[in-house]
Design an enzyme around this catalytic site. Structure first.
Site: not given
Lengths: 280, 280
Positions: A146, A225, A257
């Site tokens: 991320s 996600d 995610h």
């Protein structure tokens, strides 16, 4: 440097250490996994940069990296994601201030006195690691999740001679065009009024278009996600293909995610980096 | 039953669910990992009982079980360690009350109305799992860590027809002779004034001496565990040998009581149970 804890893990040692960092002007904590092979001499090192709200600890306990790092004889370093301490400014939002350093050197008040995470990751911490641990600093690779995937990609492209390979799990891929990016880059670096250049070096898609990366690139992105609109994987995928980048972009059906996604593909990422590191 | 979350993990699904449990008289939360093989029909199930202070979540995120469960086609259930909620009594100590159910049916006030973890693990939750998920309840195995190792061993020996195999990571091995045990058994079950029998069924060492286990047993214990005096692994090791128990007791040099220890040996434990489950 102070030792916070050391736990035996997969035959090696998962340590947590703290030190006074010149760049961030505060004490910083990081995790370092040394595989069993480190008993016999210096080992290559893989950087794992974490995402928003994380400390050094999240990936260290949830990503399952140690099993594969031990197998491949690679150390893994888990830095924190921002400066810490009572003197360090913060913001009520989860995505600005502490836990959200975005791997940049802030130039704007109130952030600039401590939020120098680019220098921390690329200068302070490497120097400390080289001095204190049995690491072969001529063999480094970098990954992240991320916000940490954003950091890994932008830092790798800025230091191509340093990193044999780069990978990312669900990176923030195009922050200059996303609400995960525009807000933070404005706060830390100022408005892009004169030129976008001081933003562009912190955008993996723009950097990929501009120069690419000298070694191989591996990107994994979950198709389910919950943050796809903010991550913008399609921008990076397109840029990689246009740049004829040596690399693999994988869209993983059904994954979200979370660290359940990261841990699922950690074995692949460490094997990918091991190939590049042992060739380096 | 309510679905709290479901995350894809190693091709399967790591779920978290809650339900009203008759035995504990409150809502209980548990984790369940279903491997990819569950798409094709019922799969065997491995119980993982957690230690003091844990919820359903700790092992689910830190023990690294999903990788191996996926490979071997086995589900893993992660129950909570006590009843929960505002109506449930608690104690200021970390080792009594919430997070410290000790896998017994309490008979003493104020615990008896909710602290029925033995029945929860052996009756309520199996019934729910059998009704709601693609699990082959004729193929079950059980493991656990610390207090959960105690629970796994004592429950397995009480239900030898149910479990093909039992293992434990650093179990509380002899609680009737330890401060991790005497305090809790007194609080939940009352003083052993008349007879020790209502304590003995909750002591793995005593149960091993008394009857042993019908299937194979695997115990891992870290030699640098900070709680060796409370765990008393030597009592169980001796009892296993005296009982000629089909089993393996491993003292692991350098390892402590943490999840870094548990995750290191998780692959071995799941492979061990897989052998027994697929033979069952």
């Amino acid at each position: 440097m102070k030792t916070i804890s050391e736990n035996k893990s997969f035959g090696g040692v998962q340590g947590v250490y703290s030190h006074a960092a010149p760049s961030t002007n505060c004490d910083m904590t990081f995790g370092l996994y040394l595989p069993p092979a480190a008993n016999d001499g210096p080992v290559p090192v893989l950087w794992y940069l974490s995402g928003l709200t994380c400390t050094h600890e999240n990936a260290m306990t949830k990503a399952g990296a140690q099993a594969w790092a031990a197998e491949h004889g690679i150390a893994v370093v888990f830095p924190d994601t921002s400066p810490r301490g009572d003197d360090v400014p913060d913001d009520d939002a989860y995505d600005l201030g502490k836990g959200a350093g975005f791997y940049v050197n802030a130039t704007q008040a109130p952030w600039k006195d401590h939020f120098q995470m680019w220098d921390y990751i690329t200068a302070d911490l490497p120097a400390l690691l080289a001095a204190e641990f049995p690491l072969d600093m001529d063999r480094q690779a970098i990954t992240g999740h991320s916000m940490g995937g954003h950091g890994a990609l932008t830092i790798a492209m800025a230091f191509p001679e340093r990193f044999a390979s780069v990978s990312a799990f669900a990176p923030i891929a195009n922050p200059t065009a996303s609400d995960w990016g525009k807000k933070q880059l404005t706060a830390y670096l100022g408005e892009p009024t004169d030129s976008e250049s001081h933003w562009a070096k912190h955008d993996a898609t723009l950097m990929m278009r501009e120069k690419g990366f000298a070694g191989p690139v591996l990107i994994d992105q979950g198709a389910d996600d919950q943050f796809l609109d903010l991550l913008k994987p399609e921008s990076l995928s397109q840029a990689m293909a246009q740049a004829r980048q040596d690399g693999i972009f994988r869209m993983q059906k059904g994954y979200d995610h979370s660290y359940f996604f990261v841990s699922t593909f950690m074995e692949d990422h460490i094997a990918f980096h091991a190939d590049a590191l042992w060739d380096a």
